[in-house]
Scaffold this motif. Structure first.
Motif, PDB file in Angstrom:
ATOM      1  N   PRO A  70       0.818  -1.208   0.000  1.00  0.00           N
ATOM      2  CA  PRO A  70       0.000   0.000   0.000  1.00  0.00           C
ATOM      3  C   PRO A  70       0.850   1.256   0.000  1.00  0.00           C
ATOM      4  N   ALA A  71       0.270   2.343  -0.469  1.00  0.00           N
ATOM      5  CA  ALA A  71       1.007   3.601  -0.542  1.00  0.00           C
ATOM      6  C   ALA A  71       1.426   4.080   0.836  1.00  0.00           C
ATOM      7  N   SER A  72       0.638   3.765   1.847  1.00  0.00           N
ATOM      8  CA  SER A  72       0.999   4.145   3.214  1.00  0.00           C
ATOM      9  C   SER A  72       0.435   3.126   4.181  1.00  0.00           C
ATOM     10  N   THR A  73       1.129   2.929   5.274  1.00  0.00           N
ATOM     11  CA  THR A  73       0.652   2.048   6.321  1.00  0.00           C
ATOM     12  C   THR A  73       0.872   2.740   7.655  1.00  0.00           C
ATOM     13  N   VAL A  74       0.320   2.143   8.693  1.00  0.00           N
ATOM     14  CA  VAL A  74       0.445   2.722  10.022  1.00  0.00           C
ATOM     15  C   VAL A  74       1.513   1.955  10.780  1.00  0.00           C
ATOM     16  N   GLY A  75       2.512   2.629  11.320  1.00  0.00           N
ATOM     17  CA  GLY A  75       3.549   1.946  12.083  1.00  0.00           C
ATOM     18  C   GLY A  75       4.609   1.335  11.188  1.00  0.00           C
ATOM     19  N   ASP A  76       5.583   0.628  11.792  1.00  0.00           N
ATOM     20  CA  ASP A  76       6.599  -0.055  11.017  1.00  0.00           C
ATOM     21  C   ASP A  76       6.865  -1.423  11.627  1.00  0.00           C
ATOM     22  N   ARG A  77       7.725  -2.202  10.985  1.00  0.00           N
ATOM     23  CA  ARG A  77       7.912  -3.603  11.342  1.00  0.00           C
ATOM     24  C   ARG A  77       8.449  -3.780  12.762  1.00  0.00           C
ATOM     25  N   ARG A  78       9.334  -2.912  13.214  1.00  0.00           N
ATOM     26  CA  ARG A  78       9.970  -3.100  14.519  1.00  0.00           C
ATOM     27  C   ARG A  78       8.973  -3.148  15.662  1.00  0.00           C
ATOM     28  N   GLU A  79       7.923  -2.384  15.531  1.00  0.00           N
ATOM     29  CA  GLU A  79       6.976  -2.295  16.625  1.00  0.00           C
ATOM     30  C   GLU A  79       5.553  -2.574  16.165  1.00  0.00           C
ATOM     31  N   LEU A  80       5.448  -3.226  15.008  1.00  0.00           N
ATOM     32  CA  LEU A  80       4.176  -3.293  14.310  1.00  0.00           C
ATOM     33  C   LEU A  80       3.043  -3.870  15.137  1.00  0.00           C
ATOM     34  N   VAL A  81       3.176  -5.117  15.582  1.00  0.00           N
ATOM     35  CA  VAL A  81       2.037  -5.787  16.184  1.00  0.00           C
ATOM     36  C   VAL A  81       1.552  -5.060  17.435  1.00  0.00           C
ATOM     37  N   ALA A  82       2.449  -4.802  18.375  1.00  0.00           N
ATOM     38  CA  ALA A  82       2.038  -4.163  19.625  1.00  0.00           C
ATOM     39  C   ALA A  82       1.508  -2.755  19.389  1.00  0.00           C
ATOM     40  N   ARG A  83       2.204  -1.996  18.546  1.00  0.00           N
ATOM     41  CA  ARG A  83       1.787  -0.611  18.310  1.00  0.00           C
ATOM     42  C   ARG A  83       0.469  -0.553  17.551  1.00  0.00           C
ATOM     43  N   LEU A  84       0.295  -1.430  16.563  1.00  0.00           N
ATOM     44  CA  LEU A  84      -0.953  -1.411  15.812  1.00  0.00           C
ATOM     45  C   LEU A  84      -2.127  -1.778  16.697  1.00  0.00           C
ATOM     46  N   ARG A  85      -1.950  -2.809  17.487  1.00  0.00           N
ATOM     47  CA  ARG A  85      -3.060  -3.215  18.358  1.00  0.00           C
ATOM     48  C   ARG A  85      -3.417  -2.094  19.333  1.00  0.00           C
ATOM     49  N   ALA A  86      -2.430  -1.350  19.776  1.00  0.00           N
ATOM     50  CA  ALA A  86      -2.684  -0.241  20.694  1.00  0.00           C
ATOM     51  C   ALA A  86      -3.443   0.894  20.001  1.00  0.00           C
ATOM     52  N   GLN A  87      -3.359   0.941  18.657  1.00  0.00           N
ATOM     53  CA  GLN A  87      -4.025   2.010  17.910  1.00  0.00           C
ATOM     54  C   GLN A  87      -5.470   1.678  17.541  1.00  0.00           C
ATOM     55  N   ILE A  88      -5.891   0.439  17.731  1.00  0.00           N
ATOM     56  CA  ILE A  88      -7.280   0.084  17.417  1.00  0.00           C
ATOM     57  C   ILE A  88      -8.173   0.639  18.518  1.00  0.00           C
ATOM     58  N   PRO A  89      -9.096   1.538  18.185  1.00  0.00           N
ATOM     59  CA  PRO A  89      -9.936   2.154  19.212  1.00  0.00           C
ATOM     60  C   PRO A  89     -10.791   1.129  19.955  1.00  0.00           C
ATOM     61  N   ALA A  90     -10.999   1.380  21.221  1.00  0.00           N
ATOM     62  CA  ALA A  90     -11.841   0.495  22.038  1.00  0.00           C
ATOM     63  C   ALA A  90     -13.248   0.414  21.457  1.00  0.00           C
ATOM     64  N   GLU A  91     -13.707   1.512  20.846  1.00  0.00           N
ATOM     65  CA  GLU A  91     -15.038   1.537  20.226  1.00  0.00           C
ATOM     66  C   GLU A  91     -15.173   0.469  19.149  1.00  0.00           C
ATOM     67  N   HIS A  92     -14.133   0.313  18.340  1.00  0.00           N
ATOM     68  CA  HIS A  92     -14.182  -0.676  17.264  1.00  0.00           C
ATOM     69  C   HIS A  92     -14.114  -2.095  17.805  1.00  0.00           C
ATOM     70  N   ILE A  93     -13.281  -2.303  18.793  1.00  0.00           N
ATOM     71  CA  ILE A  93     -13.193  -3.628  19.398  1.00  0.00           C
ATOM     72  C   ILE A  93     -14.528  -4.016  20.011  1.00  0.00           C
ATOM     73  N   GLU A  94     -15.161  -3.082  20.703  1.00  0.00           N
ATOM     74  CA  GLU A  94     -16.449  -3.356  21.331  1.00  0.00           C
ATOM     75  C   GLU A  94     -17.524  -3.593  20.274  1.00  0.00           C
ATOM     76  N   PHE A  95     -17.475  -2.854  19.174  1.00  0.00           N
ATOM     77  CA  PHE A  95     -18.464  -3.044  18.112  1.00  0.00           C
ATOM     78  C   PHE A  95     -18.364  -4.455  17.525  1.00  0.00           C
ATOM     79  N   VAL A  96     -17.153  -4.889  17.228  1.00  0.00           N
ATOM     80  CA  VAL A  96     -16.977  -6.224  16.661  1.00  0.00           C
ATOM     81  C   VAL A  96     -17.333  -7.297  17.686  1.00  0.00           C
ATOM     82  N   ARG A  97     -16.970  -7.072  18.942  1.00  0.00           N
ATOM     83  CA  ARG A  97     -17.317  -8.039  19.990  1.00  0.00           C
ATOM     84  C   ARG A  97     -18.836  -8.225  20.069  1.00  0.00           C
TER      85      ARG A  97
END
Length: 378
Positions: A70-97
């Motif tokens: 993709p032309a742009s992504t959020v975060g980078d490989r060194r910290e990807l998984v932990a940092r990305l998960r921290a960026q998912i809003p609680a609202e979205h997690i609750e909606f999917v739950r």
């Protein structure tokens, strides 16, 4: 049939078969086409295993891989998984739950995720893509395709250095011009009818536009192509061949869950939707209760890639598992990427038979057109 595509790869049929299923890729290449594996369905180690297996099956016949850059992504490989998960809003997690629980699917801890989902999200982050590319070039690939965004310089330069054709999927003339400027060897004009990430221009309009723009660079037509008649039409539009993806979802070898295949076979061509709810970018897929829920007025806006992809992959692992166990709500939610040709799906066929049938019908159509030109005498 001889076209610029068959000459480029030394294949018999001007057809590229794109699939996440290694057996489909192998069978397409063995049948005279060019199989291409969706690399971002795998982590680097698993990709290495799958490419090794494909090479054992094709015995020297050409095949390729496809990556998402993709032309742009959020975060980078060194910290990807932990940092990305921290960026998912609680609202979205609750909606999917709440969505999953509404349909009888165990939600688990969506905030923690799953290793397999994380591996695939890494595959669309810059350093993650480079890891997949490294694995791909360690094998005897004939083609590497970039399915999202301009081909990065490192990909084009490495392809030229190692004698591997670099292809790019485009959805409009602006995208095509960028890819040509980047130095790609092959363009795939993907119309909006296609499954997965698509633009809004139809194949019939897009293909000749890209062919004219590309000049000497070969162009393949993609989107809405699952038969020999459609293949002949693509050649008539000036394409050097076709790039097919959705048709393999109705093959014996495809790894899509059986319940999704049954939904495909019951669907009409109008039963697909372009939605950001699975990856964060518009992608055509089978409409289901999942999409209805995200379209509710109180639903949050889908996140960008790869955050939405990470959130959705966690959910889809649970949905597919529950559907296979017979949970009716999970079946209602069930979906996958597929193009508008889903309306033509019938009985499952071997991938090799699909290639043979398309080639034969294409030749028959071309012969029929010759009779038209010569007033019935052919």
């Amino acid at each position: 049939m001889r076209t610029a595509l068959t000459e480029l790869f030394g294949i018999d049929v001007p057809l590229v078969g794109f699939s996440r299923s290694p057996a489909v890729v192998a069978e397409v290449s063995k049948a005279g086409g060019l199989g291409v594996l969706a690399a971002t369905a795998y982590g680097p180690e698993e990709l290495d295993v799958q490419l090794t297996w494909i090479e054992e099956q094709v015995r020297g016949r050409p095949y390729g891989v496809d990556v998402l850059v993709p032309a742009s992504t959020v975060g980078d490989r060194r910290e990807l998984v932990a940092r990305l998960r921290a960026q998912i809003p609680a609202e979205h997690i609750e909606f999917v739950r709440s969505l999953l629980e509404k349909y009888g699917v165990e939600s688990g801890d969506l905030a923690r995720g799953h290793g397999a989902a994380d591996d695939q999200v890494v595959g669309v982050a810059p350093e993650g893509v480079e890891a997949l590319v490294d694995v791909a070039f360690s094998h005897d690939i004939a083609l590497i395709a970039n399915a999202l965004g301009p081909a990065p310089p490192f990909l084009v330069e490495r392809g030229k250095r190692e004698g591997v054709v670099v292809a790019a999927l485009v959805g409009n003339a602006r995208h095509a011009a960028r890819q040509l400027d980047a130095g790609v060897d092959l363009l795939v004009a993907q119309g909006t009818e296609a499954g997965g990430h698509t633009g809004t221009v139809a194949t019939m309009v897009l293909t000749p536009e890209i062919v004219e723009l590309a000049g000497a660079t070969p162009v393949l037509a993609a989107g809405g192509i699952a038969s020999g008649r459609q293949m002949a039409a693509a050649l008539a539009l000036g394409a050097a061949g076709v790039w097919c993806g959705s048709v393999w979802l109705n093959s014996v070898e495809d790894i899509t869950p059986d319940y999704i295949k049954r939904k495909f076979q019951a669907a009409e061509s109008t039963d697909t939707v372009r939605s950001r709810t699975r990856t964060g970018k518009p992608a055509r897929q089978l409409r289901s209760a999942w999409h209805d829920e995200w379209e509710r007025p109180d639903a949050p806006e889908p996140l960008g890639m790869p955050l939405q992809m990470m959130l959705a992959k966690d959910a889809w692992q649970r949905i597919d598992a529950a559907a296979e166990q017979g949970v009716a709500g999970a079946h209602a939610l069930g979906s996958f990427f597929v193009g508008q040709v889903v309306g033509s799906f019938g009985e499952l066929r071997p991938a090799a038979q699909i290639v043979a049938d398309m080639a034969a019908e294409c030749a028959e159509c071309i012969t029929g057109l010759q009779r038209v030109i010569h007033g019935g005498a052919a």
